[in-house]
Design a protein around this motif. Structure first.
Motif, short mmCIF file in Angstrom:
data_model
loop_
_atom_site.label_atom_id
_atom_site.label_comp_id
_atom_site.label_asym_id
_atom_site.label_seq_id
_atom_site.Cartn_x
_atom_site.Cartn_y
_atom_site.Cartn_z
N ASN A 509 -14.43 13.80 2.73
CA ASN A 509 -16.21 13.34 2.87
C ASN A 509 -16.83 12.29 2.31
OD1 ASN A 509 -15.91 16.06 4.19
ND2 ASN A 509 -15.89 17.20 2.03
N GLY A 510 -15.97 11.18 2.44
CA GLY A 510 -16.70 10.19 2.07
C GLY A 510 -16.69 9.79 0.51
N TRP A 511 -16.08 10.73 -0.38
CA TRP A 511 -16.22 10.54 -1.71
C TRP A 511 -14.95 10.71 -2.58
CZ3 TRP A 511 -15.08 14.43 -5.35
CH2 TRP A 511 -15.10 15.69 -5.00
N LYS A 512 -14.07 11.90 -2.33
CA LYS A 512 -12.78 11.93 -2.97
C LYS A 512 -11.72 11.20 -2.61
CE LYS A 512 -9.65 15.59 -4.55
NZ LYS A 512 -9.45 17.28 -4.77
N LEU A 513 -11.04 10.27 -3.34
CA LEU A 513 -10.00 9.38 -2.95
C LEU A 513 -8.86 10.24 -2.79
CD1 LEU A 513 -9.33 6.23 -2.51
CD2 LEU A 513 -8.84 6.23 -5.12
N LEU A 514 -7.93 9.82 -1.52
CA LEU A 514 -6.80 10.37 -1.49
C LEU A 514 -5.56 9.07 -1.88
CD1 LEU A 514 -7.45 11.99 1.75
CD2 LEU A 514 -7.32 13.17 -0.18
N ARG A 515 -5.29 9.25 -2.98
CA ARG A 515 -4.21 8.09 -3.42
C ARG A 515 -2.93 8.59 -2.81
NH1 ARG A 515 -6.42 5.61 -7.96
NH2 ARG A 515 -8.07 6.62 -8.92
N LYS A 516 -2.59 9.83 -2.63
CA LYS A 516 -1.22 10.09 -2.02
C LYS A 516 -1.31 9.37 -0.47
CE LYS A 516 1.57 14.01 -0.58
NZ LYS A 516 1.70 15.62 -0.69
N GLU A 517 -2.30 9.51 0.18
CA GLU A 517 -2.22 8.81 1.63
C GLU A 517 -1.86 7.28 1.41
OE1 GLU A 517 -5.42 9.25 4.12
OE2 GLU A 517 -5.42 11.46 4.34
N LEU A 518 -2.69 6.56 0.20
CA LEU A 518 -2.05 5.21 0.15
C LEU A 518 -0.70 5.08 -0.22
CD1 LEU A 518 -5.32 4.34 -1.85
CD2 LEU A 518 -4.83 3.35 0.30
N ARG A 519 -0.28 6.17 -1.06
CA ARG A 519 1.27 5.83 -1.27
C ARG A 519 2.25 5.98 -0.31
NH1 ARG A 519 -0.51 8.43 -6.24
NH2 ARG A 519 -0.22 10.56 -5.51
N VAL A 520 1.68 7.12 0.53
CA VAL A 520 2.50 7.28 1.79
C VAL A 520 2.44 6.15 2.79
CG1 VAL A 520 2.67 8.83 3.89
CG2 VAL A 520 2.42 9.75 1.44
N GLN A 521 1.45 5.46 2.82
CA GLN A 521 1.08 4.45 3.90
C GLN A 521 1.99 3.28 3.48
OE1 GLN A 521 -2.79 4.14 5.35
NE2 GLN A 521 -2.26 2.58 6.65
N TYR A 522 1.76 2.93 2.14
CA TYR A 522 2.05 1.61 1.78
C TYR A 522 3.20 1.35 0.98
CZ TYR A 522 -2.53 0.15 3.89
OH TYR A 522 -3.41 -0.04 4.52
N CYS A 523 3.77 2.50 0.09
CA CYS A 523 4.64 2.13 -0.79
C CYS A 523 6.05 1.84 -0.04
CB CYS A 523 4.70 3.78 -1.52
SG CYS A 523 3.46 3.66 -2.82
N ASN A 524 6.34 2.49 0.98
CA ASN A 524 7.65 2.19 1.83
C ASN A 524 7.41 0.69 2.03
OD1 ASN A 524 8.85 4.72 1.83
ND2 ASN A 524 8.03 5.19 3.83
N ASP A 525 6.56 0.10 2.58
CA ASP A 525 6.57 -1.40 2.59
C ASP A 525 6.77 -2.49 1.50
OD1 ASP A 525 3.93 -1.16 5.09
OD2 ASP A 525 6.03 -0.83 5.60
N CYS A 526 6.00 -1.87 0.34
CA CYS A 526 6.21 -2.45 -0.83
C CYS A 526 7.75 -2.38 -1.25
CB CYS A 526 5.37 -1.77 -2.08
SG CYS A 526 3.73 -2.18 -2.01
N ASP A 527 8.49 -1.15 -1.16
CA ASP A 527 9.46 -1.01 -1.47
C ASP A 527 10.80 -2.15 -0.71
OD1 ASP A 527 12.39 1.25 -1.26
OD2 ASP A 527 11.59 0.42 -3.01
N LYS A 528 10.36 -2.34 0.72
CA LYS A 528 11.15 -2.94 1.22
C LYS A 528 10.95 -4.47 0.87
CE LYS A 528 11.22 -0.05 5.50
NZ LYS A 528 10.21 0.16 6.83
N LYS A 529 9.80 -5.06 0.70
CA LYS A 529 9.47 -6.10 0.22
C LYS A 529 10.16 -6.58 -0.88
CE LYS A 529 5.92 -9.50 -0.38
NZ LYS A 529 4.40 -9.81 -0.42
N GLU A 530 10.15 -5.66 -1.86
CA GLU A 530 10.96 -5.77 -3.36
C GLU A 530 12.38 -6.21 -3.10
OE1 GLU A 530 9.09 -5.99 -6.04
OE2 GLU A 530 10.72 -6.23 -7.37
N ARG A 531 13.07 -5.08 -2.49
CA ARG A 531 14.40 -5.29 -2.10
C ARG A 531 14.87 -6.55 -1.35
NH1 ARG A 531 14.05 0.41 -0.52
NH2 ARG A 531 14.28 -0.64 1.81
#
Length: 533
Positions: A509-531
């Motif tokens: 609703n335009g206010w409550k941040l969904l950090r979980k969605e950010l983790r799901v969307q971007y953490c795999n990419d970060c992990d691959k880059k780190e490796r």
């Protein structure tokens, strides 16, 4: 050797009046061996010299008007003087407020204001920031600061020599405010007592099997509650080799030079050692065990380390609010004969109790293998949070149980495994980072319209902070400029390690941040880059 210069106090009728520094007096009588050594500056102290230094600074603090219950900030690099100031503050019944030397003036000011500190102790390396932090508080409290290596205080140290008997302190008397992170962005001061510390020193000594023959190689920052491992080594009469910052070559060289028997580590350290060349194993051959904690140790890294080095890892679990394993769990070397599965943080140690409770109802205990919130109980659990009644009630619940905010399960063998974190808190290399503080600092940059910080898994550091940024209209952000901006306002470990540019952040609703969605969307990419790196 009689180290007392005055008569014994009057009989107290059996009333318990312990002070957690009295072991210093006892060790000064028993041994003349080295207590602390600081290779970076090539100096150290025997147990007798440590005793003298603690008494000297107890006298100086008293002359400065510090008395029982007063809070004293300590803003020093990780060196022997930090340890001495801890002991001197505790000895006179005052309350230590440890600060990391990387903190900036605004961060120092918050800790001074929140704790109501009467004094801030620093040295030349921290004097500029300490002065800015302390002098920005005059409207709130008349805080003073001193630099311990200034000529004025060197003279005071030379003149002081009076013996200070440890102040009478009950088990629940405060001796430390250990500031820890909070999901609201406001740091909380965990109220640690003399009784908490006595329990922690006893338990950690038991977990490591420490004796006077041990040599402890320590790398934990003095402002971190992990300093308790080093103090436990002193309690046992061992020698503590202090490293200010971790460097693999220096670490390995000192372990070999001093035949270290207990070596401190955390997931990034263990991961770094695995990258060292063949032959490193021999240089660490004197070590009978290594400590790990402060973040999740990946099973693959743990198993590979044990296979290569043959050094049992004491994988410990605890928090600032429990002085690590003052009330917590650990894998001890004896567990390696059974199936530890390289993923557990072990069983309760010392006087600890552990249970898994429902996240929705902490009075409901869950059965074995069911995931819920980890709750701890024991004498190492803090009294609560300083001046935070509601936050205290939320996690320090009835019958002495402390809700850790970590999710996990207990297997049928009684071992605890951590699966997730209830809070959004990020733990990188043992340091807790809370997103709101970073977001508040970064949003002031004119090129940023919106920002969210979240943690991504990292095999080397446990987790890293990642910033998702919505740029101001028409702006193409310069990531290097954003990084410099963050470094100018935040301690180094809080600075985001990656930046992701987005059109908008995921919100309800335009206010409550969904950090979980950010983790799901971007953490795999970060992990691959780190490796790949």
């Amino acid at each position: 050797m009689n180290i007392y210069a005055e008569d014994k106090p009057e009989f107290t009728g059996g009333l318990q009046l312990p002070n957690c520094t009295t072991f210093i007096d006892n060790n000064a009588r028993l041994t003349e061996k080295q207590a602390l050594y600081f290779p970076a500056k090539d100096y150290g102290y025997t147990y007798r010299e440590l005793f003298d230094k603690v008494n000297t600074w107890s006298g100086i603090l008293t002359e400065l008007g510090v008395s029982k219950g007063d809070r004293v900030g300590i803003y020093l690099p990780s060196n022997p003087e930090y340890v001495i100031l801890y002991f001197a503050v505790w000895r006179i019944g005052a309350v230590a407020v440890p600060m990391n030397i990387v903190l900036k003036p605004a961060e120092i000011r918050y800790l001074l204001e929140d704790s109501g500190a009467k004094l801030l102790v620093t040295n030349s390396s921290g004097e500029q920031n300490a002065k800015k932090g302390a002098m920005s508080c005059p409207d709130i409290l008349p805080v003073s600061y001193i630099s311990i290596d200034s000529e004025e205080w060197k003279i005071s140290e030379e003149k002081s020599g009076k013996f200070f008997r440890p102040a009478d302190c009950r088990m629940d008397d405060l001796c430390q405010l250990q500031y820890t992170s909070g999901t609201t962005g406001r740091q909380k001061g965990a109220m640690l007592t003399h009784g908490n510390w006595i329990a922690a020193l006893d338990t950690e000594r038991e977990v490591l099997g420490l004796t006077g023959d041990d040599v402890f190689l320590g790398i934990y920052p003095m402002a971190h509650v992990g300093v308790s491992w080093g103090i436990s080594a002193l309690k046992a009469g061992a020698t503590w080799i202090i490293i200010e910052r971790f460097d693999p070559d220096e670490y390995i060289g000192l372990a070999e030079r001093f035949s270290a028997t207990v070596i401190a580590g955390m997931p990034p350290v263990i991961h770094s050692l695995l990258k060292m060349p063949d032959g490193t194993e021999k240089k660490l051959s004197s070590a009978k065990e290594m400590i790990s904690g402060g973040g999740p140790l990946h099973p693959g890294v743990w198993k590979e380390f044990h296979s290569r080095f043959g050094i049992p890892i004491v994988n410990a679990y605890g928090l600032s609010e429990t002085i690590v394993v003052g009330t917590g769990t650990a894998i001890i070397p004896g567990d390696y004969e059974s199936a530890d599965r390289y993923r557990s943080v072990g069983r309760p140690v010392g006087y600890s109790e552990v249970k898994i409770v429902s996240p929705k109802d902490p009075t409901a205990e869950l059965p074995a293998d069911e995931i819920g919130e980890i709750a701890l109980r024991g004498p190492g659990v803090a009294k609560g949070y300083w001046n935070m009644e509601e936050e205290t009630k939320a996690v320090f619940i009835s019958d002495g149980w402390f809700l850790t905010g970590d999710m996990g399960f207990i297997d049928p063998d009684g071992r605890v495994s951590i699966t997730d974190r209830k809070k959004d808190m990020i733990v990188m290399s043992g340091w807790k980072i809370y997103p709101t503080e970073i977001e508040k600092a970064m949003i002031e940059h004119p090129d940023i319209d919106d920002i969210a910080l979240f943690g991504c898994p990292d095999v080397h550091r446990g987790e890293i902070p990642v910033a998702a940024i919505v740029p101001a209209k028409g702006i193409v952000p310069d990531v290097k400029a954003l990084e410099d901006f963050a470094k100018s306002r935040l301690a180094g470990y809080k600075v985001p390690r990656r930046y992701i540019i987005m059109k908008e952040l995921p919100r309800v609703n335009g206010w409550k941040l969904l950090r979980k969605e950010l983790r799901v969307q971007y953490c795999n990419d970060c992990d691959k880059k780190e490796r790949n790196e």
